[in-house]
Write a protein that holds these residues in place. Structure first.
Motif, PDB file in Angstrom:
ATOM      1  N   GLN A 211       0.822  -1.209   0.000  1.00 49.60           N
ATOM      2  CA  GLN A 211       0.000   0.000   0.000  1.00 49.60           C
ATOM      3  C   GLN A 211       0.854   1.256   0.000  1.00 49.60           C
ATOM      4  N   GLU A 212       1.966   1.234   0.742  1.00 48.91           N
ATOM      5  CA  GLU A 212       2.884   2.382   0.741  1.00 48.91           C
ATOM      6  C   GLU A 212       3.486   2.599  -0.642  1.00 48.91           C
ATOM      7  N   LEU A 213       3.897   1.520  -1.265  1.00 51.60           N
ATOM      8  CA  LEU A 213       4.504   1.621  -2.587  1.00 51.60           C
ATOM      9  C   LEU A 213       3.510   2.135  -3.617  1.00 51.60           C
ATOM     10  N   GLU A 214       2.297   1.609  -3.593  1.00 50.04           N
ATOM     11  CA  GLU A 214       1.265   2.056  -4.529  1.00 50.04           C
ATOM     12  C   GLU A 214       1.004   3.547  -4.361  1.00 50.04           C
ATOM     13  N   ARG A 215       0.851   3.984  -3.110  1.00 50.07           N
ATOM     14  CA  ARG A 215       0.586   5.400  -2.842  1.00 50.07           C
ATOM     15  C   ARG A 215       1.742   6.286  -3.306  1.00 50.07           C
ATOM     16  N   ASP A 216       2.952   5.927  -2.893  1.00 48.28           N
ATOM     17  CA  ASP A 216       4.097   6.796  -3.158  1.00 48.28           C
ATOM     18  C   ASP A 216       4.472   6.820  -4.635  1.00 48.28           C
ATOM     19  N   LEU A 217       4.455   5.669  -5.295  1.00 50.08           N
ATOM     20  CA  LEU A 217       4.845   5.640  -6.702  1.00 50.08           C
ATOM     21  C   LEU A 217       3.793   6.281  -7.594  1.00 50.08           C
ATOM     22  N   ASN A 218       2.524   6.087  -7.296  1.00 50.65           N
ATOM     23  CA  ASN A 218       1.488   6.747  -8.093  1.00 50.65           C
ATOM     24  C   ASN A 218       1.482   8.250  -7.864  1.00 50.65           C
ATOM     25  N   ALA A 219       1.774   8.670  -6.635  1.00 47.13           N
ATOM     26  CA  ALA A 219       1.891  10.113  -6.371  1.00 47.13           C
ATOM     27  C   ALA A 219       3.068  10.686  -7.153  1.00 47.13           C
ATOM     28  N   TYR A 220       4.170   9.954  -7.168  1.00 45.47           N
ATOM     29  CA  TYR A 220       5.348  10.392  -7.935  1.00 45.47           C
ATOM     30  C   TYR A 220       5.013  10.518  -9.416  1.00 45.47           C
ATOM     31  N   ALA A 221       4.357   9.511  -9.967  1.00 44.67           N
ATOM     32  CA  ALA A 221       4.016   9.537 -11.392  1.00 44.67           C
ATOM     33  C   ALA A 221       3.088  10.700 -11.716  1.00 44.67           C
ATOM     34  N   GLN A 222       2.129  10.935 -10.845  1.00 46.05           N
ATOM     35  CA  GLN A 222       1.184  12.031 -11.081  1.00 46.05           C
ATOM     36  C   GLN A 222       1.870  13.386 -10.975  1.00 46.05           C
ATOM     37  N   GLU A 223       2.722  13.546  -9.967  1.00 43.87           N
ATOM     38  CA  GLU A 223       3.433  14.816  -9.794  1.00 43.87           C
ATOM     39  C   GLU A 223       4.351  15.118 -10.978  1.00 43.87           C
ATOM     40  N   GLN A 224       4.961  14.057 -11.523  1.00 46.18           N
ATOM     41  CA  GLN A 224       5.891  14.233 -12.630  1.00 46.18           C
ATOM     42  C   GLN A 224       5.209  14.247 -13.989  1.00 46.18           C
ATOM     43  N   GLY A 225       3.905  14.037 -14.013  1.00 44.74           N
ATOM     44  CA  GLY A 225       3.177  13.997 -15.274  1.00 44.74           C
ATOM     45  C   GLY A 225       3.526  12.807 -16.140  1.00 44.74           C
ATOM     46  N   LEU A 226       3.787  11.667 -15.508  1.00 49.95           N
ATOM     47  CA  LEU A 226       4.205  10.471 -16.236  1.00 49.95           C
ATOM     48  C   LEU A 226       2.994   9.673 -16.710  1.00 49.95           C
ATOM     49  N   PRO A 227       3.139   8.915 -17.793  1.00 45.73           N
ATOM     50  CA  PRO A 227       1.999   8.141 -18.319  1.00 45.73           C
ATOM     51  C   PRO A 227       1.709   6.869 -17.528  1.00 45.73           C
ATOM     52  N   GLY A 228       2.693   6.354 -16.791  1.00 43.96           N
ATOM     53  CA  GLY A 228       2.531   5.083 -16.120  1.00 43.96           C
ATOM     54  C   GLY A 228       1.866   5.195 -14.767  1.00 43.96           C
ATOM     55  N   ARG A 229       1.217   4.098 -14.358  1.00 47.56           N
ATOM     56  CA  ARG A 229       0.633   3.973 -13.027  1.00 47.56           C
ATOM     57  C   ARG A 229       0.960   2.582 -12.478  1.00 47.56           C
ATOM     58  N   VAL A 230       0.870   2.446 -11.165  1.00 49.27           N
ATOM     59  CA  VAL A 230       1.160   1.166 -10.509  1.00 49.27           C
ATOM     60  C   VAL A 230      -0.125   0.382 -10.309  1.00 49.27           C
ATOM     61  N   VAL A 231      -0.125  -0.865 -10.742  1.00 50.66           N
ATOM     62  CA  VAL A 231      -1.167  -1.820 -10.405  1.00 50.66           C
ATOM     63  C   VAL A 231      -0.609  -2.677  -9.274  1.00 50.66           C
ATOM     64  N   ALA A 232      -1.134  -2.513  -8.064  1.00 54.12           N
ATOM     65  CA  ALA A 232      -0.588  -3.178  -6.884  1.00 54.12           C
ATOM     66  C   ALA A 232      -1.404  -4.416  -6.545  1.00 54.12           C
ATOM     67  N   VAL A 233      -0.713  -5.541  -6.358  1.00 58.03           N
ATOM     68  CA  VAL A 233      -1.388  -6.820  -6.132  1.00 58.03           C
ATOM     69  C   VAL A 233      -0.798  -7.499  -4.899  1.00 58.03           C
ATOM     70  N   PRO A 234      -1.603  -7.762  -3.864  1.00 58.04           N
ATOM     71  CA  PRO A 234      -1.100  -8.548  -2.734  1.00 58.04           C
ATOM     72  C   PRO A 234      -0.996 -10.018  -3.126  1.00 58.04           C
ATOM     73  N   ALA A 235       0.219 -10.567  -3.062  1.00 59.90           N
ATOM     74  CA  ALA A 235       0.413 -11.955  -3.489  1.00 59.90           C
ATOM     75  C   ALA A 235       1.646 -12.533  -2.815  1.00 59.90           C
TER      76      ALA A 235
END
Length: 344
Positions: A57-81
């Motif tokens: 959950q921390e990784l999903e939040r932080d990496l998606n926030a980073y991508a959004q702040e930087q205007g990047l096209p990618g997003r994280v799909v986070a899967v508990p496994a």
């Protein structure tokens, strides 16, 4: 099986956690995974799984926030496994181009012939599919032990591999070379199998995976590890591998274009064991090549050579010295997912 330079939708990462062999070195290795994830997000999505839900959950939040702040096209799909380890190249799905679009093949994974625990890793692709990570793309089970790092495709029906890996009895005991070639033809569309019988890296647990030794960088072009030091333990095997590559022919009868990659200075672990540093373990993504570097003099030469091989892609160096302490590198911890599969 498409070439790695074909269009992609995502890269798969299986995150290290305290239940893996990384437990004593998470502080060193997690930054490497973060560098890879941030680089990939500049171009495409990341499918990220982790056994520890809070960390996920921390990784999903932080990496998606980073991508959004930087205007990047990618997003994280986070899967508990659950996962035994982090080598997504080998337990991840292997993509093919099917009659109705991309398919993902779920080969059996047994940790390179039963060397380590593997049951969680072998079930991971089904977890991802059940979570919806691959959308409507079918995940097709194949009752055959095969790791993604053991095969290279030029996207035109030619598969490059090593006999030491695919013919190891601890993987598929009852199958000989001919039966394996037949299976690869049926499952991957590989109508030509090029077998390397030489080449290895000290410290490698995989029985000479091809992605540590030789890689397609175009349909007619192979780059490969070359050792110029006659006093090095690798010299004879890699010289023999080079001779084999020179003997290979394309479907038109012409030899392949060949480019040697630099030989990095020897790197040893705390116990004195030589570690498998290789520049062949790069990852091709949309618009870029992620290049493993190790803090040695040859890093710059490797980046320059690969930039010449992929002139239309950006070279992104990633410090992989922490990764090779567990006997793998950048390509080993990633698996590309074809275009049209992962949609966020």
């Amino acid at each position: 099986m498409p070439a790695e330079w074909a269009a992609q939708s995502a890269v798969m990462l299986t995150w290290p956690h305290p239940g893996t062999d990384w437990s004593d070195s998470l502080a060193e290795v997690e930054p490497v995974f973060l560098d890879i994830a941030r680089a990939v997000l500049r171009f495409q999505h990341v499918v990220l799984s982790c056994e520890h839900v809070v960390r996920l959950q921390e990784l999903e939040r932080d990496l998606n926030a980073y991508a959004q702040e930087q205007g990047l096209p990618g997003r994280v799909v986070a899967v508990p496994a659950p996962a035994n380890d982090t080598w997504a190249r080998d337990h991840g799905p292997i993509p093919i181009s099917g009659e109705n679009g991309p398919e993902l093949l779920d080969f059996h994974f047994n940790a390179w012939g039963g060397k380590f625990p593997w049951e969680k890793d072998n079930a991971l692709n089904r977890h991802l599919a059940n979570f919806g990570s691959f959308g409507t793309t079918p995940l097709v089970p194949v009752e055959f032990v095969l790791e993604g790092g053991s095969i290279e495709s030029n996207g035109q029906g030619t598969i490059l591999t090593t006999s030491e890996c695919l013919l190891t009895p601890s993987r598929n005991l009852s199958m000989d070379r001919a039966s394996i070639e037949h299976l690869l033809a049926e499952t991957l569309g590989g109508d030509r199998i090029l077998w390397l019988n030489h080449g290895y890296l000290a410290g490698d647990d995989t029985d000479s995976h091809i992605d540590t030794l030789a890689r397609f960088c175009a349909e007619d072009h192979i780059c490969y590890v070359s050792c110029p030091d006659v006093g090095d333990e690798h010299y004879s095997a890699l010289a023999a591998m080079e001779e084999e590559l020179q003997q290979f022919r394309q479907t038109n009868g012409q030899p392949y274009r060949l480019t040697p990659l630099p030989w990095p200075d020897a790197i040893h672990g705390d116990d004195g064991e030589r570690l498998p540093a290789t520049y062949a373990n790069f990852l091709i993504i949309n618009g870029a090549v992620l290049v493993p570097v190790y803090g040695v003099l040859q890093d710059e030469d490797a980046l320059n050579i690969l930039a010449g091989l992929f002139p239309d892609r950006e070279m992104i160096p990633v410090n992989c010295r922490p990764l090779i302490r567990q006997h793998g590198s950048l390509h080993c911890v990633t698996m590309q997912i074809p275009a049209g599969v992962v949609q966020v």
